[in-house]
Write an enzyme that holds these catalytic residues in place. Structure first.
Site, PDB file in Angstrom:
ATOM      1  CG  ASP A  62      -1.933  -1.188   1.368  1.00 58.43           C
ATOM      2  OD1 ASP A  62      -2.120  -1.591   0.133  1.00 58.43           O
ATOM      3  OD2 ASP A  62      -2.660  -1.277   2.259  1.00 58.43           O
ATOM      4  CE1 TYR A 116       3.408  -6.885   4.490  1.00 58.21           C
ATOM      5  CE2 TYR A 116       2.535  -9.344   4.945  1.00 58.21           C
ATOM      6  CZ  TYR A 116       2.824  -8.268   4.167  1.00 58.21           C
ATOM      7  OH  TYR A 116       2.634  -8.512   2.872  1.00 58.21           O
ATOM      8  NE  ARG A 139      -5.368  -2.580   3.378  1.00 59.54           N
ATOM      9  CZ  ARG A 139      -6.002  -2.510   2.225  1.00 59.54           C
ATOM     10  NH1 ARG A 139      -6.918  -1.633   2.101  1.00 59.54           N
ATOM     11  NH2 ARG A 139      -5.647  -3.345   0.932  1.00 59.54           N
ATOM     12  CG  ASP A 146      -5.451   2.215   5.567  1.00 57.55           C
ATOM     13  OD1 ASP A 146      -6.188   2.959   5.490  1.00 57.55           O
ATOM     14  OD2 ASP A 146      -4.592   2.292   4.442  1.00 57.55           O
TER      15      ASP A 146
END
Length: 289
Positions: free
Chosen positions: A39, A67, A173, A81
């Site tokens: 993103d 992550y 997300r 988000d």
């Protein structure tokens, strides 16, 4: 330099396509692609391939990823988000570390996720984020993904920081939204750093500034991205047959794609083993690449 792989440290504020455009300009080559979109607001590892190396992207895109995630409680957005439009808000709960750890661990293993509307998945020929921007909402079928590890690192007044190792296709997300639902409070992903894609690590990633100043040293050999695959070295006669797309006898006994080398340890392509122990060419690099 006609082919190679670069472990790019994508900065926040740039799209993955912006990074591809930068690599095209820096190396003066049109054929460029990346493994695994990030993103725009996210940062971290973005493997970029150019030239003949782009043919290897599929073997990296399937790799597990890692992550570091910041999740903030107290509101939900249309994007999942903190860049989206607020759709719901609530008073953040007092952080109960024991509860948070228990909830996080409940997501390990194979789980089902509903992809967010703001994603690149296509439905009816259109990407979901394109439909979302036009105000449309469509039903999305849950998809199975695997979370191999998830570990709480830190808690703050209304947020938590955790690391997650997961399979391809995992939407962080969506994971944050689901964690919030289990805890009983709306939540969003407020920051994301991708720390690993297969064997590409954050600590080895190069910034765009470093790549611009040291383009040659930033580039890695094509097979650096394929170390997770088994390898086999062929004889001169076998190399010639392989280059002509012919099946050859294989003693490797390996499942899935195999790296194929000549006797000078130069990567000449990717093959796979048939049920009859024959090596079948899948991708063949032209001689001299």
């Amino acid at each position: 330099m006609t082919a190679g792989v670069i472990n790019v440290l994508k900065p926040p504020g740039m799209t993955s396509h912006d990074v591809v455009s930068f690599i095209r300009r820096t190396y003066g080559i049109k054929r460029v692609g990346h493994a695994g979109t990030l993103d725009p607001a996210a940062t971290g590892v973005l493997p970029v391939f150019f030239g003949q190396a782009t043919r290897m992207i599929e073997y990296v895109s399937d790799c597990d990823k890692s992550y570091r995630v910041e999740l903030t409680f107290g509101y939900a957005t249309d994007t999942g988000d903190d860049t989206g439009r607020i759709m719901e808000s609530a008073k953040p709960p007092a952080i109960d570390v024991t509860l948070v750890q228990s909830v996080l661990q409940s997501f390990t293993g194979e789980i089902e996720q509903v992809p967010p509307m703001y994603s690149a998945i296509k439905i009816g020929g259109k990407k979901l984020y394109e439909l979302a921007r036009s105000g449309a909402t469509v039903e999305r079928k849950p998809r199975k993904v695997t979370i191999s590890a998830i570990n709480l690192l830190k808690t703050n007044t209304n947020s938590i920081l955790f690391d997650v190792n997961c399979s391809k296709g995992t939407y962080i997300r969506s994971l944050c939204i689901d964690i919030g639902q289990k805890i009983g409070c709306p939540a969003v992903m407020s920051f994301l750093v991708r720390t690993r894609v297969g064997q590409f690590l954050l600590q080895d990633a190069r910034t765009l500034e470093e790549i611009g100043l040291q383009a040659e040293t930033a580039c890695q050999p094509v097979d650096s991205a394929l170390q997770h695959l088994p390898a086999i070295e062929l004889t001169v006669e076998q190399v010639q047959a392989f280059r002509h797309g012919q099946k050859i006898i294989c003693q490797k006994n390996a499942a899935g794609p195999i790296r194929i080398y000549d006797q000078n340890h130069c990567l000449i392509g990717i093959g796979k083993q048939s049920e009859t122990a024959m090596l079948i060419p899948l991708k063949v690099f032209p001689a001299g690449n």
